[in-house]
Design a protein around this motif. Structure first.
Motif, PDB file in Angstrom:
ATOM      1  N   GLU A  41       0.795  -1.136  -0.056  1.00 56.17           N
ATOM      2  CA  GLU A  41      -0.138  -0.002   0.103  1.00 56.17           C
ATOM      3  C   GLU A  41       0.960   1.365  -0.059  1.00 56.17           C
ATOM      4  OE1 GLU A  41      -3.233   0.656  -0.401  1.00 56.17           O
ATOM      5  OE2 GLU A  41      -3.122  -1.703  -0.903  1.00 56.17           O
ATOM      6  N   LYS A  42       2.173   1.237   0.271  1.00 50.43           N
ATOM      7  CA  LYS A  42       2.976   2.509   0.773  1.00 50.43           C
ATOM      8  C   LYS A  42       4.101   2.479  -0.355  1.00 50.43           C
ATOM      9  CE  LYS A  42       1.390   3.743   4.724  1.00 50.43           C
ATOM     10  NZ  LYS A  42       0.312   4.881   4.727  1.00 50.43           N
ATOM     11  N   ARG A  43       4.398   1.367  -0.833  1.00 55.50           N
ATOM     12  CA  ARG A  43       5.892   0.987  -1.775  1.00 55.50           C
ATOM     13  C   ARG A  43       5.525   0.578  -3.114  1.00 55.50           C
ATOM     14  NH1 ARG A  43       9.448  -2.309  -0.093  1.00 55.50           N
ATOM     15  NH2 ARG A  43       7.904  -3.727   0.595  1.00 55.50           N
ATOM     16  N   ALA A  44       6.153   1.330  -4.252  1.00 57.61           N
ATOM     17  CA  ALA A  44       6.066   0.805  -5.222  1.00 57.61           C
ATOM     18  C   ALA A  44       7.361   0.814  -6.159  1.00 57.61           C
ATOM     19  CB  ALA A  44       5.237   1.799  -5.921  1.00 57.61           C
ATOM     20  N   GLU A  45       7.526  -0.001  -6.950  1.00 59.13           N
ATOM     21  CA  GLU A  45       8.857   0.132  -7.927  1.00 59.13           C
ATOM     22  C   GLU A  45       8.446   0.753  -9.122  1.00 59.13           C
ATOM     23  OE1 GLU A  45      10.309  -3.703 -10.479  1.00 59.13           O
ATOM     24  OE2 GLU A  45      11.317  -3.683  -8.571  1.00 59.13           O
ATOM     25  N   LEU A  46       9.342   1.756  -9.605  1.00 57.58           N
ATOM     26  CA  LEU A  46       9.164   2.480 -10.664  1.00 57.58           C
ATOM     27  C   LEU A  46      10.250   2.129 -11.619  1.00 57.58           C
ATOM     28  CD1 LEU A  46      10.338   5.543 -10.863  1.00 57.58           C
ATOM     29  CD2 LEU A  46       9.199   5.734  -8.838  1.00 57.58           C
ATOM     30  N   GLY A  47      10.277   2.446 -13.048  1.00 58.87           N
ATOM     31  CA  GLY A  47      11.395   2.495 -13.834  1.00 58.87           C
ATOM     32  C   GLY A  47      11.191   3.066 -15.297  1.00 58.87           C
ATOM     33  N   PHE A  48      12.144   3.249 -15.992  1.00 60.70           N
ATOM     34  CA  PHE A  48      12.126   3.513 -17.301  1.00 60.70           C
ATOM     35  C   PHE A  48      13.177   3.046 -18.123  1.00 60.70           C
ATOM     36  CE2 PHE A  48      11.371   6.793 -14.050  1.00 60.70           C
ATOM     37  CZ  PHE A  48      10.460   7.416 -14.158  1.00 60.70           C
ATOM     38  N   GLY A  52      18.153   2.131 -24.265  1.00 60.79           N
ATOM     39  CA  GLY A  52      18.486   0.771 -24.227  1.00 60.79           C
ATOM     40  C   GLY A  52      18.722   0.317 -22.755  1.00 60.79           C
ATOM     41  N   VAL A  53      18.915   1.329 -21.930  1.00 61.89           N
ATOM     42  CA  VAL A  53      19.267   0.688 -20.497  1.00 61.89           C
ATOM     43  C   VAL A  53      18.016   0.943 -19.701  1.00 61.89           C
ATOM     44  CG1 VAL A  53      20.545   1.442 -18.616  1.00 61.89           C
ATOM     45  CG2 VAL A  53      21.586   1.724 -20.865  1.00 61.89           C
ATOM     46  N   LYS A  54      17.778  -0.210 -18.815  1.00 60.09           N
ATOM     47  CA  LYS A  54      16.479   0.014 -17.685  1.00 60.09           C
ATOM     48  C   LYS A  54      16.934   0.640 -16.642  1.00 60.09           C
ATOM     49  CE  LYS A  54      14.253  -3.811 -20.090  1.00 60.09           C
ATOM     50  NZ  LYS A  54      12.889  -4.322 -20.372  1.00 60.09           N
ATOM     51  N   LEU A  55      16.320   1.625 -15.984  1.00 63.09           N
ATOM     52  CA  LEU A  55      16.574   2.326 -14.925  1.00 63.09           C
ATOM     53  C   LEU A  55      15.397   1.854 -14.000  1.00 63.09           C
ATOM     54  CD1 LEU A  55      17.318   5.806 -16.221  1.00 63.09           C
ATOM     55  CD2 LEU A  55      18.690   3.995 -15.907  1.00 63.09           C
ATOM     56  N   LYS A  56      15.823   1.703 -12.746  1.00 61.98           N
ATOM     57  CA  LYS A  56      14.504   1.425 -11.808  1.00 61.98           C
ATOM     58  C   LYS A  56      14.870   2.203 -10.533  1.00 61.98           C
ATOM     59  CE  LYS A  56      13.751  -3.530 -13.041  1.00 61.98           C
ATOM     60  NZ  LYS A  56      13.554  -4.801 -12.584  1.00 61.98           N
ATOM     61  N   GLY A  57      13.955   2.207 -10.046  1.00 58.49           N
ATOM     62  CA  GLY A  57      13.712   2.836  -8.644  1.00 58.49           C
ATOM     63  C   GLY A  57      12.443   2.760  -7.777  1.00 58.49           C
ATOM     64  N   VAL A  68      10.866   9.579  -4.028  1.00 58.26           N
ATOM     65  CA  VAL A  68      11.223   9.145  -5.176  1.00 58.26           C
ATOM     66  C   VAL A  68      12.597   9.148  -5.285  1.00 58.26           C
ATOM     67  CG1 VAL A  68      11.150   9.339  -7.592  1.00 58.26           C
ATOM     68  CG2 VAL A  68       9.105  10.227  -6.134  1.00 58.26           C
ATOM     69  N   ASP A  69      13.044   7.765  -5.678  1.00 58.30           N
ATOM     70  CA  ASP A  69      14.471   7.351  -5.707  1.00 58.30           C
ATOM     71  C   ASP A  69      14.878   6.788  -6.995  1.00 58.30           C
ATOM     72  OD1 ASP A  69      17.154   7.313  -5.149  1.00 58.30           O
ATOM     73  OD2 ASP A  69      16.784   5.728  -3.605  1.00 58.30           O
ATOM     74  N   LEU A  70      15.824   7.134  -7.743  1.00 53.87           N
ATOM     75  CA  LEU A  70      16.090   6.470  -8.955  1.00 53.87           C
ATOM     76  C   LEU A  70      17.667   5.821  -8.869  1.00 53.87           C
ATOM     77  CD1 LEU A  70      14.722   8.547 -11.784  1.00 53.87           C
ATOM     78  CD2 LEU A  70      13.948   6.273 -11.049  1.00 53.87           C
ATOM     79  N   ASP A  71      17.801   4.506  -9.300  1.00 53.51           N
ATOM     80  CA  ASP A  71      19.267   4.017  -9.462  1.00 53.51           C
ATOM     81  C   ASP A  71      19.502   4.173 -10.760  1.00 53.51           C
ATOM     82  OD1 ASP A  71      21.648   2.896  -8.650  1.00 53.51           O
ATOM     83  OD2 ASP A  71      20.846   0.725  -8.831  1.00 53.51           O
ATOM     84  N   VAL A  72      20.717   5.085 -11.193  1.00 57.02           N
ATOM     85  CA  VAL A  72      20.900   5.584 -12.259  1.00 57.02           C
ATOM     86  C   VAL A  72      22.296   5.342 -12.447  1.00 57.02           C
ATOM     87  CG1 VAL A  72      21.011   7.298 -14.212  1.00 57.02           C
ATOM     88  CG2 VAL A  72      18.945   7.041 -12.533  1.00 57.02           C
ATOM     89  N   PRO A  73      22.746   4.577 -13.585  1.00 57.22           N
ATOM     90  CA  PRO A  73      24.236   4.417 -13.973  1.00 57.22           C
ATOM     91  C   PRO A  73      24.894   5.680 -14.109  1.00 57.22           C
ATOM     92  CG  PRO A  73      23.056   2.884 -15.110  1.00 57.22           C
ATOM     93  CD  PRO A  73      21.956   3.935 -14.466  1.00 57.22           C
ATOM     94  N   PHE A  74      26.156   5.853 -13.773  1.00 57.79           N
ATOM     95  CA  PHE A  74      27.007   7.240 -13.935  1.00 57.79           C
ATOM     96  C   PHE A  74      26.877   7.916 -15.132  1.00 57.79           C
ATOM     97  CE2 PHE A  74      30.660   9.561 -14.937  1.00 57.79           C
ATOM     98  CZ  PHE A  74      30.656  10.537 -13.774  1.00 57.79           C
ATOM     99  N   LEU A  75      26.799   7.058 -16.326  1.00 59.53           N
ATOM    100  CA  LEU A  75      26.673   7.477 -17.697  1.00 59.53           C
ATOM    101  C   LEU A  75      25.122   8.497 -17.911  1.00 59.53           C
ATOM    102  CD1 LEU A  75      28.478   5.016 -19.806  1.00 59.53           C
ATOM    103  CD2 LEU A  75      29.353   7.346 -19.076  1.00 59.53           C
ATOM    104  N   LEU A  76      24.402   7.989 -17.184  1.00 57.35           N
ATOM    105  CA  LEU A  76      23.019   8.284 -17.408  1.00 57.35           C
ATOM    106  C   LEU A  76      22.501   9.397 -16.224  1.00 57.35           C
ATOM    107  CD1 LEU A  76      21.149   5.313 -19.150  1.00 57.35           C
ATOM    108  CD2 LEU A  76      21.924   7.217 -20.109  1.00 57.35           C
ATOM    109  N   ARG A  77      23.518   9.777 -15.634  1.00 60.10           N
ATOM    110  CA  ARG A  77      23.045  10.542 -14.214  1.00 60.10           C
ATOM    111  C   ARG A  77      22.427  11.793 -14.755  1.00 60.10           C
ATOM    112  NH1 ARG A  77      26.352   8.718  -9.767  1.00 60.10           N
ATOM    113  NH2 ARG A  77      25.280   6.671  -9.562  1.00 60.10           N
TER     114      ARG A  77
END
Length: 110
Positions: A41-48, A52-57, A68-77
């Motif tokens: 009810e309180k937490r969700a996974e999101l992504g984009f 060609g790289v999948k980003l999750k948060g 909101v928190d996204l885990d993004v590789p350095f090159l896509l910061r």
């Protein structure tokens, strides 16, 4: 790094607002294949998907805030700021819509 969007909504309203915001984001940025999956009810996974790289948060509802928190590789910061900014804008828009709906509902009962 978490991004916090403060609000004055109850839990149910906050969840509806985040769902509306991501749905709008999905329409506006379909090329990034955004998704939101509620884990509870309180937490969700999101992504984009970017270049060609999948980003999750994650998205977490707290009293008075959405984190909101996204885990993004350095090159896509640089994209992280754009993505967080777009999500922030959509959530804030729908917080405003929730306030309007609340006011209209209060006007009907008066």
């Amino acid at each position: 790094m978490k991004h916090t969007i403060e609000h004055d909504l109850n839990d149910a309203e906050a969840k509806v607002v985040t769902e509306r915001a991501i749905a709008q984001y999905r329409e506006r940025y379909a090329e990034f294949a955004p998704f939101l999956v509620w884990l509870d009810e309180k937490r969700a996974e999101l992504g984009f998907s970017v270049k060609g790289v999948k980003l999750k948060g994650s998205m977490e509802l707290r009293p008075g805030a959405v984190d909101v928190d996204l885990d993004v590789p350095f090159l896509l910061r640089p994209f992280k700021g754009v993505a967080i900014g777009a999500i922030d804008k959509e959530v804030r828009h729908f917080i405003g819509e929730a306030h309007k709906e609340r006011a209209q509902g209060a006007g009907k009962t008066a």
